[in-house]
Design a protein around this motif. Structure first.
Motif, PDB file in Angstrom:
ATOM      1  N   PRO A  62       5.619  -6.679 -10.474  1.00 52.48           N
ATOM      2  CA  PRO A  62       4.118  -5.213 -10.835  1.00 52.48           C
ATOM      3  C   PRO A  62       4.241  -4.053 -11.829  1.00 52.48           C
ATOM      4  O   PRO A  62       5.480  -3.906 -12.170  1.00 52.48           O
ATOM      5  N   LEU A  63       3.232  -3.836 -12.180  1.00 50.03           N
ATOM      6  CA  LEU A  63       3.134  -2.706 -13.594  1.00 50.03           C
ATOM      7  C   LEU A  63       4.930  -1.428 -13.453  1.00 50.03           C
ATOM      8  O   LEU A  63       5.069  -1.107 -14.132  1.00 50.03           O
ATOM      9  N   ASP A  64       4.635  -1.366 -11.978  1.00 46.81           N
ATOM     10  CA  ASP A  64       5.898   0.075 -11.993  1.00 46.81           C
ATOM     11  C   ASP A  64       6.878  -0.570 -11.928  1.00 46.81           C
ATOM     12  O   ASP A  64       8.040  -0.128 -12.420  1.00 46.81           O
ATOM     13  N   GLU A  65       6.922  -1.834 -11.604  1.00 46.37           N
ATOM     14  CA  GLU A  65       8.553  -2.254 -11.881  1.00 46.37           C
ATOM     15  C   GLU A  65       8.947  -2.502 -12.509  1.00 46.37           C
ATOM     16  O   GLU A  65      10.058  -2.630 -13.639  1.00 46.37           O
ATOM     17  N   VAL A  66       7.300  -2.992 -14.036  1.00 49.03           N
ATOM     18  CA  VAL A  66       8.546  -2.884 -15.661  1.00 49.03           C
ATOM     19  C   VAL A  66       8.377  -2.111 -16.018  1.00 49.03           C
ATOM     20  O   VAL A  66       9.500  -1.351 -17.030  1.00 49.03           O
ATOM     21  N   MET A  67       7.684  -0.760 -15.969  1.00 50.11           N
ATOM     22  CA  MET A  67       7.659   1.006 -16.225  1.00 50.11           C
ATOM     23  C   MET A  67       9.129   0.646 -16.317  1.00 50.11           C
ATOM     24  O   MET A  67      10.000   1.227 -16.665  1.00 50.11           O
ATOM     25  N   ARG A  68       9.492   0.710 -14.725  1.00 52.26           N
ATOM     26  CA  ARG A  68      11.051   1.705 -14.586  1.00 52.26           C
ATOM     27  C   ARG A  68      11.902   1.108 -15.410  1.00 52.26           C
ATOM     28  O   ARG A  68      12.730   1.277 -16.089  1.00 52.26           O
ATOM     29  N   GLU A  69      12.042  -0.865 -15.451  1.00 53.58           N
ATOM     30  CA  GLU A  69      12.992  -1.408 -15.579  1.00 53.58           C
ATOM     31  C   GLU A  69      13.684  -0.807 -17.260  1.00 53.58           C
ATOM     32  O   GLU A  69      14.059  -1.048 -18.207  1.00 53.58           O
ATOM     33  N   HIS A  70      11.638  -0.402 -17.821  1.00 56.71           N
ATOM     34  CA  HIS A  70      12.020  -0.158 -19.376  1.00 56.71           C
ATOM     35  C   HIS A  70      12.090   1.237 -20.225  1.00 56.71           C
ATOM     36  O   HIS A  70      11.845   1.718 -21.064  1.00 56.71           O
ATOM     37  N   GLY A  71      12.308   2.317 -18.638  1.00 58.18           N
ATOM     38  CA  GLY A  71      12.418   3.479 -18.637  1.00 58.18           C
ATOM     39  C   GLY A  71      11.209   4.649 -19.071  1.00 58.18           C
ATOM     40  O   GLY A  71      11.119   5.089 -20.086  1.00 58.18           O
ATOM     41  N   LEU A  72      10.210   3.584 -18.612  1.00 62.03           N
ATOM     42  CA  LEU A  72       8.906   4.192 -19.433  1.00 62.03           C
ATOM     43  C   LEU A  72       7.601   4.949 -18.296  1.00 62.03           C
ATOM     44  O   LEU A  72       6.591   4.701 -18.372  1.00 62.03           O
ATOM     45  N   GLU A  73       8.528   5.354 -16.943  1.00 61.60           N
ATOM     46  CA  GLU A  73       8.393   5.996 -15.917  1.00 61.60           C
ATOM     47  C   GLU A  73       6.964   7.423 -16.462  1.00 61.60           C
ATOM     48  O   GLU A  73       7.476   8.065 -17.076  1.00 61.60           O
ATOM     49  N   HIS A  74       6.017   7.440 -15.675  1.00 63.48           N
ATOM     50  CA  HIS A  74       5.646   8.677 -16.326  1.00 63.48           C
ATOM     51  C   HIS A  74       6.120  10.145 -15.111  1.00 63.48           C
ATOM     52  O   HIS A  74       6.415   9.605 -13.753  1.00 63.48           O
TER      53      HIS A  74
END
Length: 74
Positions: A62-74
Motif C-alpha cells: 500500500p502507498l501509505d506504507e511505502v510513504m511511511r517507510e521512506h519518511g514521506l508522510e504528510h
C-alpha cells in the motif's frame, strides 16, 4: 539494415523535414524508432508486471506504507 515502405504523405513529411533541417531521412527515422521502442518496452514491462500482480505472483505494498517507510508522510 532495415528497409521500410511508408505511406506517401509520411514520406513527403519526412523528406520536407530532412530538407528543412539539413539532416537525413534516415536520421529522423532512426530517432523515431528509438523513441518509440523505449515506449513500447515500457508498456510491455508494465503489462507483464500487471499480469503478475493479477495472477498473485507479485505482492503489492500500500502507498501509505511505502510513504511511511521512506519518511514521506504528510
Amino acid at each position: 539494415m532495415l528497409a521500410i515502405r511508408l505511406p506517401e504523405d509520411i514520406e513527403r513529411r519526412l523528406t520536407a523535414l530532412a530538407e528543412a533541417t539539413g539532416r537525413t531521412k534516415t536520421f529522423y527515422a532512426r530517432e523515431a524508432i528509438l523513441g518509440y521502442l523505449d515506449d513500447l518496452e515500457d508498456i510491455y514491462l508494465a503489462e507483464r508486471a500487471l499480469e503478475d500482480v493479477r495472477a498473485g505472483r507479485t505482492q503489492t505494498v500500500p502507498l501509505d506504507e511505502v510513504m511511511r517507510e521512506h519518511g514521506l508522510e504528510h
